[in-house]
Design a protein around this motif. Structure first.
Motif, PDB file in Angstrom:
ATOM      1  N   ALA A  63       0.823  -1.205   0.000  1.00  0.00           N
ATOM      2  CA  ALA A  63       0.000   0.000   0.000  1.00  0.00           C
ATOM      3  C   ALA A  63       0.860   1.259   0.000  1.00  0.00           C
ATOM      4  O   ALA A  63       0.536   2.252  -0.664  1.00  0.00           O
ATOM      5  N   ALA A  64       1.970   1.236   0.746  1.00  0.00           N
ATOM      6  CA  ALA A  64       2.872   2.391   0.802  1.00  0.00           C
ATOM      7  C   ALA A  64       3.515   2.647  -0.555  1.00  0.00           C
ATOM      8  O   ALA A  64       3.613   3.795  -1.009  1.00  0.00           O
ATOM      9  N   VAL A  65       3.947   1.574  -1.212  1.00  0.00           N
ATOM     10  CA  VAL A  65       4.553   1.703  -2.544  1.00  0.00           C
ATOM     11  C   VAL A  65       3.530   2.249  -3.535  1.00  0.00           C
ATOM     12  O   VAL A  65       3.833   3.123  -4.351  1.00  0.00           O
ATOM     13  N   LYS A  66       2.320   1.736  -3.476  1.00  0.00           N
ATOM     14  CA  LYS A  66       1.260   2.189  -4.381  1.00  0.00           C
ATOM     15  C   LYS A  66       0.927   3.662  -4.151  1.00  0.00           C
ATOM     16  O   LYS A  66       0.789   4.441  -5.110  1.00  0.00           O
ATOM     17  N   ALA A  67       0.807   4.063  -2.888  1.00  0.00           N
ATOM     18  CA  ALA A  67       0.482   5.452  -2.573  1.00  0.00           C
ATOM     19  C   ALA A  67       1.557   6.404  -3.089  1.00  0.00           C
ATOM     20  O   ALA A  67       1.246   7.475  -3.632  1.00  0.00           O
ATOM     21  N   LEU A  68       2.813   6.021  -2.937  1.00  0.00           N
ATOM     22  CA  LEU A  68       3.902   6.861  -3.431  1.00  0.00           C
ATOM     23  C   LEU A  68       3.892   6.926  -4.955  1.00  0.00           C
ATOM     24  O   LEU A  68       4.111   7.990  -5.547  1.00  0.00           O
ATOM     25  N   SER A  69       3.604   5.817  -5.610  1.00  0.00           N
ATOM     26  CA  SER A  69       3.588   5.795  -7.078  1.00  0.00           C
ATOM     27  C   SER A  69       2.513   6.719  -7.637  1.00  0.00           C
ATOM     28  O   SER A  69       2.674   7.294  -8.721  1.00  0.00           O
ATOM     29  N   GLU A  70       1.423   6.874  -6.901  1.00  0.00           N
ATOM     30  CA  GLU A  70       0.314   7.710  -7.368  1.00  0.00           C
ATOM     31  C   GLU A  70       0.637   9.200  -7.332  1.00  0.00           C
ATOM     32  O   GLU A  70      -0.023   9.996  -8.008  1.00  0.00           O
ATOM     33  N   SER A  78       7.203  14.880  11.586  1.00  0.00           N
ATOM     34  CA  SER A  78       8.146  14.918  10.468  1.00  0.00           C
ATOM     35  C   SER A  78       7.435  15.415   9.210  1.00  0.00           C
ATOM     36  O   SER A  78       6.418  14.846   8.800  1.00  0.00           O
ATOM     37  N   ILE A  79       7.980  16.478   8.613  1.00  0.00           N
ATOM     38  CA  ILE A  79       7.383  17.080   7.416  1.00  0.00           C
ATOM     39  C   ILE A  79       8.480  17.364   6.400  1.00  0.00           C
ATOM     40  O   ILE A  79       9.487  17.999   6.717  1.00  0.00           O
ATOM     41  N   ALA A  80       8.281  16.871   5.183  1.00  0.00           N
ATOM     42  CA  ALA A  80       9.224  17.129   4.093  1.00  0.00           C
ATOM     43  C   ALA A  80       8.478  17.682   2.890  1.00  0.00           C
ATOM     44  O   ALA A  80       7.282  17.423   2.716  1.00  0.00           O
ATOM     45  N   LEU A  81       9.188  18.424   2.068  1.00  0.00           N
ATOM     46  CA  LEU A  81       8.651  18.895   0.789  1.00  0.00           C
ATOM     47  C   LEU A  81       9.593  18.455  -0.311  1.00  0.00           C
ATOM     48  O   LEU A  81      10.794  18.734  -0.264  1.00  0.00           O
ATOM     49  N   ALA A  82       9.043  17.743  -1.300  1.00  0.00           N
ATOM     50  CA  ALA A  82       9.823  17.312  -2.458  1.00  0.00           C
ATOM     51  C   ALA A  82       9.394  18.099  -3.690  1.00  0.00           C
ATOM     52  O   ALA A  82       8.202  18.334  -3.908  1.00  0.00           O
ATOM     53  N   TYR A  83      10.382  18.489  -4.480  1.00  0.00           N
ATOM     54  CA  TYR A  83      10.132  19.159  -5.757  1.00  0.00           C
ATOM     55  C   TYR A  83      10.607  18.239  -6.878  1.00  0.00           C
ATOM     56  O   TYR A  83      11.784  17.898  -6.954  1.00  0.00           O
ATOM     57  N   LYS A  84       9.657  17.772  -7.677  1.00  0.00           N
ATOM     58  CA  LYS A  84       9.952  16.831  -8.767  1.00  0.00           C
ATOM     59  C   LYS A  84      10.751  15.632  -8.262  1.00  0.00           C
ATOM     60  O   LYS A  84      11.717  15.188  -8.877  1.00  0.00           O
ATOM     61  N   ARG A 100       4.044  10.251  -7.482  1.00  0.00           N
ATOM     62  CA  ARG A 100       5.455  10.377  -7.863  1.00  0.00           C
ATOM     63  C   ARG A 100       5.701  11.493  -8.868  1.00  0.00           C
ATOM     64  O   ARG A 100       6.778  12.101  -8.898  1.00  0.00           O
ATOM     65  N   ASP A 101       4.705  11.787  -9.713  1.00  0.00           N
ATOM     66  CA  ASP A 101       4.869  12.819 -10.738  1.00  0.00           C
ATOM     67  C   ASP A 101       4.456  14.205 -10.261  1.00  0.00           C
ATOM     68  O   ASP A 101       4.434  15.152 -11.052  1.00  0.00           O
ATOM     69  N   SER A 102       4.128  14.349  -8.999  1.00  0.00           N
ATOM     70  CA  SER A 102       3.748  15.657  -8.464  1.00  0.00           C
ATOM     71  C   SER A 102       4.906  16.634  -8.560  1.00  0.00           C
ATOM     72  O   SER A 102       6.064  16.275  -8.299  1.00  0.00           O
ATOM     73  N   PRO A 107      22.067   5.351  -4.328  1.00  0.00           N
ATOM     74  CA  PRO A 107      21.621   6.655  -3.827  1.00  0.00           C
ATOM     75  C   PRO A 107      20.171   6.628  -3.336  1.00  0.00           C
ATOM     76  O   PRO A 107      19.327   5.900  -3.873  1.00  0.00           O
ATOM     77  N   TYR A 108      19.892   7.439  -2.347  1.00  0.00           N
ATOM     78  CA  TYR A 108      18.540   7.543  -1.801  1.00  0.00           C
ATOM     79  C   TYR A 108      17.591   8.179  -2.811  1.00  0.00           C
ATOM     80  O   TYR A 108      17.944   9.114  -3.527  1.00  0.00           O
ATOM     81  N   HIS A 109      16.368   7.674  -2.859  1.00  0.00           N
ATOM     82  CA  HIS A 109      15.248   8.321  -3.535  1.00  0.00           C
ATOM     83  C   HIS A 109      14.010   8.041  -2.700  1.00  0.00           C
ATOM     84  O   HIS A 109      14.049   7.262  -1.742  1.00  0.00           O
ATOM     85  N   LEU A 110      12.902   8.658  -3.039  1.00  0.00           N
ATOM     86  CA  LEU A 110      11.712   8.566  -2.200  1.00  0.00           C
ATOM     87  C   LEU A 110      11.190   7.141  -2.041  1.00  0.00           C
ATOM     88  O   LEU A 110      10.505   6.842  -1.064  1.00  0.00           O
ATOM     89  N   GLY A 111      11.527   6.254  -2.974  1.00  0.00           N
ATOM     90  CA  GLY A 111      11.051   4.883  -2.900  1.00  0.00           C
ATOM     91  C   GLY A 111      11.912   3.953  -2.064  1.00  0.00           C
ATOM     92  O   GLY A 111      11.550   2.785  -1.877  1.00  0.00           O
ATOM     93  N   VAL A 112      13.035   4.439  -1.557  1.00  0.00           N
ATOM     94  CA  VAL A 112      13.929   3.580  -0.762  1.00  0.00           C
ATOM     95  C   VAL A 112      13.251   3.193   0.551  1.00  0.00           C
ATOM     96  O   VAL A 112      12.796   4.054   1.302  1.00  0.00           O
TER      97      VAL A 112
END
Length: 289
Positions: A90-97, A126-132, A99-101, A258-263
């Motif tokens: 479920a976590a992987v699926k939620a992130l994939s939905e 914990s709060i993060a902001l990702a750009y692309k 990912r293109d934000s 290297p780290y990415h959001l899916g790690v």
């Protein structure tokens, strides 16, 4: 946002309308409310396992954070733990939905819910902001100690306005490492236990406070020299990863990529012990990959 200037000693300043300021405001307000709810949990449920807890306070804090973010940035997307079903799939699926934000906020309203429920004083927002897909802002707030950890991509990491730096420990034998006991009893915990067993004979000592975000904040500030855990989610670590890298540390998956959001299987260190830690995990078949 202006980093501390080593020559003029100008204090760390965050622009009042910046995403960083919004993240700080959200984390601070939610953290203070969470602290006020200690011992007053009305609803307690389990998610992935009996050890994976969620409360009405988690849900209320995430709703508060969402409303505050969307007040300032109504077009941004938000990935919050409490809106995702339990389990890795479920976590992987939620992130994939998402990912293109273009702009994606990644929120864990209480990292360390089990600690919160039991009154053990190690939990945080914990709060993060990702750009692309790249994390550009990371904020972690520990309301019990009133410690605010802030990082912005390319501008350093700070704790209450003072620049944070990773430790100088040069070997595992000189290091304290943070480790986690993952609530996934079927896969992640058995793998973690292999890694913990292997590392226990190599390091000065191991620590587990029950919050991935705080473990990473402690790597960033040099309180521990590394952190290892298999089975994490993006909301557990996104903010903390930026804190570590902006403090001079290194973050990768357990194979050294290297780290990415899916790690989901993570190693974060001061950089000097990274290779040795990865080698130890590989030899113990404790990478989870």
């Amino acid at each position: 946002m202006k980093p501390l200037d080593s020559k003029t000693k100008v204090p760390y300043v965050v622009g009042s309308k910046s995403p960083t300021a919004v993240a700080i405001n959200c984390a601070s307000k939610a953290g203070e409310w969470i602290k006020s709810r200690l011992g007053l949990v009305k609803e307690l449920d389990t998610k992935l396992s009996a050890q994976d807890l969620v409360t009405d306070v988690d849900k209320g804090a995430e709703l508060m954070i969402r409303k505050l973010i969307l007040t300032h940035f109504p077009d941004h997307d938000i990935l919050g733990e409490e809106d995702v079903a339990p389990g890795a799939a479920a976590a992987v699926k939620a992130l994939s939905e998402v990912r293109d934000s273009e702009y994606l906020w990644i929120v864990d309203p209480i990292d360390g819910t089990t600690n919160f429920v039991h009154g053990f004083p190690y939990f945080c927002v914990s709060i993060a902001l990702a750009y692309k897909g790249e994390v550009i802002v990371g904020v972690i707030y520990d309301p019990i100690r009133d410690e605010l950890f802030v990082a912005e991509k390319g501008k350093g990491a700070y704790i209450h306005g003072k620049k944070s730096e990773v430790s100088n420990d040069g070997s595992l034998s000189d290091s304290i490492l943070a480790i986690g006991f993952n609530p996934d009893r079927d896969f992640a915990l058995p793998v973690n236990m292999k890694g913990i067993t292997a590392l226990s004979g190599e390091v000065r000592s191991l620590r587990a406070v029950g919050s991935a975000a705080l473990h990473l904040a402690y790597v960033a500030t040099g309180r521990v020299s590394g952190y290892y855990e298999v089975g994490l989610n993006s909301w557990d670590v996104a903010a903390g990863v930026l804190l570590v890298t902006e403090s001079g540390g290194v973050v990768s998956d357990t194979a050294g990529n290297p780290y990415h959001l899916g790690v989901r299987n993570l190693v974060a260190t001061n950089g000097k012990i990274h290779a040795e830690l990865l080698e130890t995990l590989s030899a113990a078949d404790a990478t989870g990959l």
